[in-house]
Design a protein around this motif. Structure first.
Motif: not given
Length: 114
Positions: A23-49
């Protein structure tokens, strides 16, 4: 100017730094997180919205322009190759690859994709 959509592959410890600082970088927006372990992706995604996706879905996501490769070094080549083949810009944690030939192959692929 529209924000560049960022996707992250690899929901391990280092992803926290990227997600926290993005969020400190103008013009960039994280939109998705992926991982082979879907539970890890879901946990990280939930943590950061952000959205949790499979690697395939993230690579097909039209809202993602740049993919950050935060996988283990042994997977960097294969994952970065898939990112480029999907027509997206790739950013990789170091090392980019483990051999000179892998680096040349990615360079040539990136050049062919513009």
């Amino acid at each position: 100017m529209a924000n560049l959509g960022i996707g992250i592959i690899g929901a391990g410890n280092i992803s926290t730094s990227y997600l926290r600082l993005a969020p400190l970088f103008k013009g960039l927006e994280v939109r998705a997180v992926a991982d082979l372990n879907m539970e890890a992706a879901k946990a990280r995604a939930e943590e950061f919205g952000v959205k949790a996706q499979s690697v395939d879905d993230l690579l097909a996501n039209k809202d993602v322009d740049v993919v950050i490769n935060l996988t283990i070094p042994d997977a960097h080549y294969a994952v970065t190759k898939r990112i480029l083949e999907a027509g997206k810009h790739a950013y990789s944690e170091k090392p980019l690859v483990l051999t000179l030939q892998e680096g040349k192959t990615l360079r040539d692929l990136a050049a062919s994709k513009g």
